[in-house]
Design a protein around this motif. Structure first.
Motif, PDB file in Angstrom:
ATOM      1  N   ARG A  35       0.898  -1.125  -0.062  1.00 27.18           N
ATOM      2  CA  ARG A  35      -0.071   0.042   0.102  1.00 27.18           C
ATOM      3  C   ARG A  35       1.163   1.221  -0.031  1.00 27.18           C
ATOM      4  NH1 ARG A  35      -3.909   0.191  -2.230  1.00 27.18           N
ATOM      5  NH2 ARG A  35      -4.837   1.750  -1.047  1.00 27.18           N
ATOM      6  N   VAL A  93       0.469   4.120   1.084  1.00 27.98           N
ATOM      7  CA  VAL A  93       0.557   4.789   2.375  1.00 27.98           C
ATOM      8  C   VAL A  93       1.870   4.470   3.206  1.00 27.98           C
ATOM      9  CG1 VAL A  93      -1.047   3.489   3.584  1.00 27.98           C
ATOM     10  CG2 VAL A  93      -0.763   5.554   4.352  1.00 27.98           C
ATOM     11  N   PHE A  94       2.242   3.231   3.129  1.00 28.20           N
ATOM     12  CA  PHE A  94       3.307   2.758   3.965  1.00 28.20           C
ATOM     13  C   PHE A  94       4.614   3.338   3.246  1.00 28.20           C
ATOM     14  CE2 PHE A  94       0.327  -0.278   5.752  1.00 28.20           C
ATOM     15  CZ  PHE A  94       0.215  -0.047   7.159  1.00 28.20           C
ATOM     16  N   LEU A 130       4.882   6.738   4.474  1.00 30.12           N
ATOM     17  CA  LEU A 130       5.364   6.770   6.029  1.00 30.12           C
ATOM     18  C   LEU A 130       6.847   6.372   5.975  1.00 30.12           C
ATOM     19  CD1 LEU A 130       2.105   5.680   8.189  1.00 30.12           C
ATOM     20  CD2 LEU A 130       3.256   8.011   7.979  1.00 30.12           C
ATOM     21  N   HIS A 149      -1.485  12.934   4.119  1.00 26.91           N
ATOM     22  CA  HIS A 149      -2.668  13.460   4.225  1.00 26.91           C
ATOM     23  C   HIS A 149      -3.280  14.030   3.016  1.00 26.91           C
ATOM     24  CE1 HIS A 149      -3.174  12.598   8.541  1.00 26.91           C
ATOM     25  NE2 HIS A 149      -1.718  12.867   8.698  1.00 26.91           N
ATOM     26  N   ARG A 191      -4.824  11.345   0.799  1.00 30.81           N
ATOM     27  CA  ARG A 191      -6.189  10.814   1.464  1.00 30.81           C
ATOM     28  C   ARG A 191      -7.147  11.925   1.268  1.00 30.81           C
ATOM     29  NH1 ARG A 191      -8.729  11.987   6.054  1.00 30.81           N
ATOM     30  NH2 ARG A 191      -6.880  13.239   6.709  1.00 30.81           N
ATOM     31  N   SER A 227      -9.138  13.612  10.672  1.00 31.60           N
ATOM     32  CA  SER A 227      -9.148  12.071  10.738  1.00 31.60           C
ATOM     33  C   SER A 227      -9.748  11.735  12.167  1.00 31.60           C
ATOM     34  CB  SER A 227      -7.765  11.375  10.540  1.00 31.60           C
ATOM     35  OG  SER A 227      -7.395  11.750   9.328  1.00 31.60           O
ATOM     36  N   MET A 236     -12.594   8.959  12.612  1.00 31.96           N
ATOM     37  CA  MET A 236     -12.165   7.599  13.317  1.00 31.96           C
ATOM     38  C   MET A 236     -12.326   7.416  14.704  1.00 31.96           C
ATOM     39  SD  MET A 236      -8.885   6.836  11.161  1.00 31.96           S
ATOM     40  CE  MET A 236      -8.437   7.264   9.608  1.00 31.96           C
ATOM     41  N   ILE A 258      -4.736   9.237  17.800  1.00 34.38           N
ATOM     42  CA  ILE A 258      -4.710  10.071  17.067  1.00 34.38           C
ATOM     43  C   ILE A 258      -4.452  11.361  17.617  1.00 34.38           C
ATOM     44  CG2 ILE A 258      -5.765  11.566  15.199  1.00 34.38           C
ATOM     45  CD1 ILE A 258      -7.389   8.942  13.828  1.00 34.38           C
ATOM     46  N   TYR A 277       1.998  -0.875  18.342  1.00 32.40           N
ATOM     47  CA  TYR A 277       2.387  -2.094  17.232  1.00 32.40           C
ATOM     48  C   TYR A 277       2.909  -3.008  17.825  1.00 32.40           C
ATOM     49  CZ  TYR A 277       4.153  -4.211  13.127  1.00 32.40           C
ATOM     50  OH  TYR A 277       4.458  -5.329  12.353  1.00 32.40           O
ATOM     51  N   HIS A 313      -9.901  -1.360  -1.945  1.00 31.65           N
ATOM     52  CA  HIS A 313      -8.187  -1.730  -2.757  1.00 31.65           C
ATOM     53  C   HIS A 313      -8.357  -3.206  -2.408  1.00 31.65           C
ATOM     54  CE1 HIS A 313      -6.478  -1.412   1.183  1.00 31.65           C
ATOM     55  NE2 HIS A 313      -6.881  -0.473   1.241  1.00 31.65           N
ATOM     56  N   VAL A 316      -6.106  -5.475  -1.008  1.00 29.38           N
ATOM     57  CA  VAL A 316      -5.952  -5.780   0.360  1.00 29.38           C
ATOM     58  C   VAL A 316      -6.923  -5.792   1.424  1.00 29.38           C
ATOM     59  CG1 VAL A 316      -4.439  -5.473   2.322  1.00 29.38           C
ATOM     60  CG2 VAL A 316      -3.668  -4.806   0.123  1.00 29.38           C
ATOM     61  N   PHE A 374      -1.141  -3.254  11.192  1.00 28.47           N
ATOM     62  CA  PHE A 374      -0.712  -2.327  10.484  1.00 28.47           C
ATOM     63  C   PHE A 374      -1.705  -0.980  10.107  1.00 28.47           C
ATOM     64  CE2 PHE A 374       2.221  -5.680   8.780  1.00 28.47           C
ATOM     65  CZ  PHE A 374       3.430  -4.841   9.154  1.00 28.47           C
ATOM     66  N   SER A 375      -3.228  -1.565   9.953  1.00 29.74           N
ATOM     67  CA  SER A 375      -4.252  -0.613   9.829  1.00 29.74           C
ATOM     68  C   SER A 375      -4.101   0.211  11.246  1.00 29.74           C
ATOM     69  CB  SER A 375      -5.325  -1.615   9.708  1.00 29.74           C
ATOM     70  OG  SER A 375      -6.322  -0.908   9.729  1.00 29.74           O
ATOM     71  N   ALA A 399      -1.374   2.826  10.939  1.00 26.12           N
ATOM     72  CA  ALA A 399      -1.620   3.836  10.044  1.00 26.12           C
ATOM     73  C   ALA A 399      -2.671   4.932  10.611  1.00 26.12           C
ATOM     74  CB  ALA A 399      -2.101   3.382   8.596  1.00 26.12           C
ATOM     75  N   ARG A 400      -3.564   4.133  11.148  1.00 25.49           N
ATOM     76  CA  ARG A 400      -4.757   5.052  11.700  1.00 25.49           C
ATOM     77  C   ARG A 400      -4.446   5.805  12.732  1.00 25.49           C
ATOM     78  NH1 ARG A 400      -8.513   0.877  11.710  1.00 25.49           N
ATOM     79  NH2 ARG A 400      -8.103   0.351  13.706  1.00 25.49           N
ATOM     80  N   LEU A 452      -4.191   8.016   9.346  1.00 26.87           N
ATOM     81  CA  LEU A 452      -4.238   7.910   7.751  1.00 26.87           C
ATOM     82  C   LEU A 452      -4.709   6.337   7.805  1.00 26.87           C
ATOM     83  CD1 LEU A 452      -0.475   8.525   6.823  1.00 26.87           C
ATOM     84  CD2 LEU A 452      -2.438   9.619   6.157  1.00 26.87           C
ATOM     85  N   GLU A 453      -5.249   5.931   6.641  1.00 24.31           N
ATOM     86  CA  GLU A 453      -5.856   4.646   6.335  1.00 24.31           C
ATOM     87  C   GLU A 453      -5.237   4.087   5.403  1.00 24.31           C
ATOM     88  OE1 GLU A 453     -10.357   4.845   6.281  1.00 24.31           O
ATOM     89  OE2 GLU A 453      -9.886   6.916   6.047  1.00 24.31           O
ATOM     90  N   ILE A 454      -4.889   2.370   5.382  1.00 22.30           N
ATOM     91  CA  ILE A 454      -4.243   1.651   4.394  1.00 22.30           C
ATOM     92  C   ILE A 454      -5.083   1.845   3.190  1.00 22.30           C
ATOM     93  CG2 ILE A 454      -3.820  -0.666   3.850  1.00 22.30           C
ATOM     94  CD1 ILE A 454      -3.121  -1.478   6.716  1.00 22.30           C
TER      95      ILE A 454
END
Lengths: 202, 92
Positions: free
Chosen positions: A38, A40-41, A44, A95, A98, A137, A141, A146, A197, B5, B7, B81-82, B85-86, B90-92
């Motif tokens: 993805r 986004v990673f 990052l 961002h 997004r 966000s 969410m 966040i 994580y 997507h 994934v 991972f989700s 990012a969150r 952010l979102e995957i």
């Protein structure tokens, strides 16, 4: 040992800690990209490796400053500011993407004065944008972490802002102390997502 | 409106399969829960079976799907991972 030297040592320790934390954030992002592919990673990963490089160069800049190599320290500082700007650009860029995907409009005004100040100014713009989008966000969410990330970004932005102002003041020491406190706050706040994580807490 | 997507679709399917526990889930239920067309679902399910994330339970009357240990690990990793990012908004 003088107060200014203690402050310098504290700053360097903080930079090393920030280097480790942001490097771990890079490792997680890179692993995320390797597994999910993805973008986004990927963004990052770029953001965190650049922010990590910024802390490493800042650390060397402080070492050279301590050894009274002012010129070398200055160039390390310029490069560190450049990487800091790149890092926060990639966070802001994530961002922006997004926002673009959600069909809203965004723009970034740019101001350029001299190398260090220009990079710091750009970093500030990018951080402010990331803060704003992170808050949006959060509204969507409702994830409490966040808020912590937002506070971390505010910590980094205040650190940059105060370091920026201290360039123009006659007695910058007080501003530098506050800048360090805010940086410490930012580093701690950025540690939380990495801790989440690795610990698996949600 | 943002599109889903690949994934995300895979994780939605795995989540739906996971809900079936040991008994497994039928195609109709999966289509409804993962919000996906029959053709696309079957194509992805075959891929998931080939990589060992899902297994097929065949009986005389029906064909059901069950998540494997590897599939559960994949889902857990996706969730980690989700969340990462969150946490940065952010979102995957």
């Amino acid at each position: 040992m003088q107060f200014i030297e203690i402050l310098g040592l504290f700053k360097m320790s903080l930079e090393l800690l920030a280097l480790v934390i942001t490097f771990f954030a890079f490792l997680i992002s890179y692993k995320g990209y390797s597994l999910t592919r993805r973008p986004v990673f990927a963004r990052l990963s770029f953001a965190f490796i650049f922010i990590s490089t910024n802390f490493l160069l800042q650390f060397f800049s402080d070492i050279f400053s301590l050894l009274k190599y002012g010129n070398v320290s200055y160039y390390f500082n310029v490069f560190s500011s450049f990487f800091e700007m790149l890092g926060f650009f990639f966070i802001a860029f994530s961002h922006m993407i997004r926002v673009y995907q959600e069909h809203r409009i965004s723009f970034l005004p740019l101001v350029i004065i001299n190398p260090v100040i220009a990079f710091k100014t750009l970093s500030l713009y990018f951080i402010f944008y990331a803060i704003l989008e992170s808050m949006i966000s959060y509204a969507k969410m409702k994830s409490k972490t966040i808020i912590l990330t937002v506070l971390g970004l505010i910590g980094f932005s205040l650190n940059i802002l105060l370091s920026w102002i201290s360039e123009f003041t006659v007695y910058p020491i007080i501003l530098q102390v506050f800048a360090l406190v805010f940086q410490a706050f930012g580093v701690i706040a950025f540690f939380v997502p990495i801790w989440i994580y690795y610990s698996g807490v949600r | 409106m943002s599109y889903r997507h690949q994934v995300r679709i895979v994780s939605d399917i795995l989540l739906a399969v996971k809900e079936g526990h040991e008994d497994g889930v039928g195609v109709a239920q999966l289509m409804r829960k993962a919000n996906i067309s029959y053709t696309r679902l079957i194509k992805i399910l075959n891929e998931l079976i080939s990589v060992g994330l899902v297994e097929e339970i065949k009986s005389e009357r029906s064909r059901k799907y069950r998540i494997t240990y590897l599939g559960l690990e994949y889902l857990a990793e996706y969730e980690r991972f989700s969340t990462f990012a969150r946490n940065f908004g952010l979102e995957i």
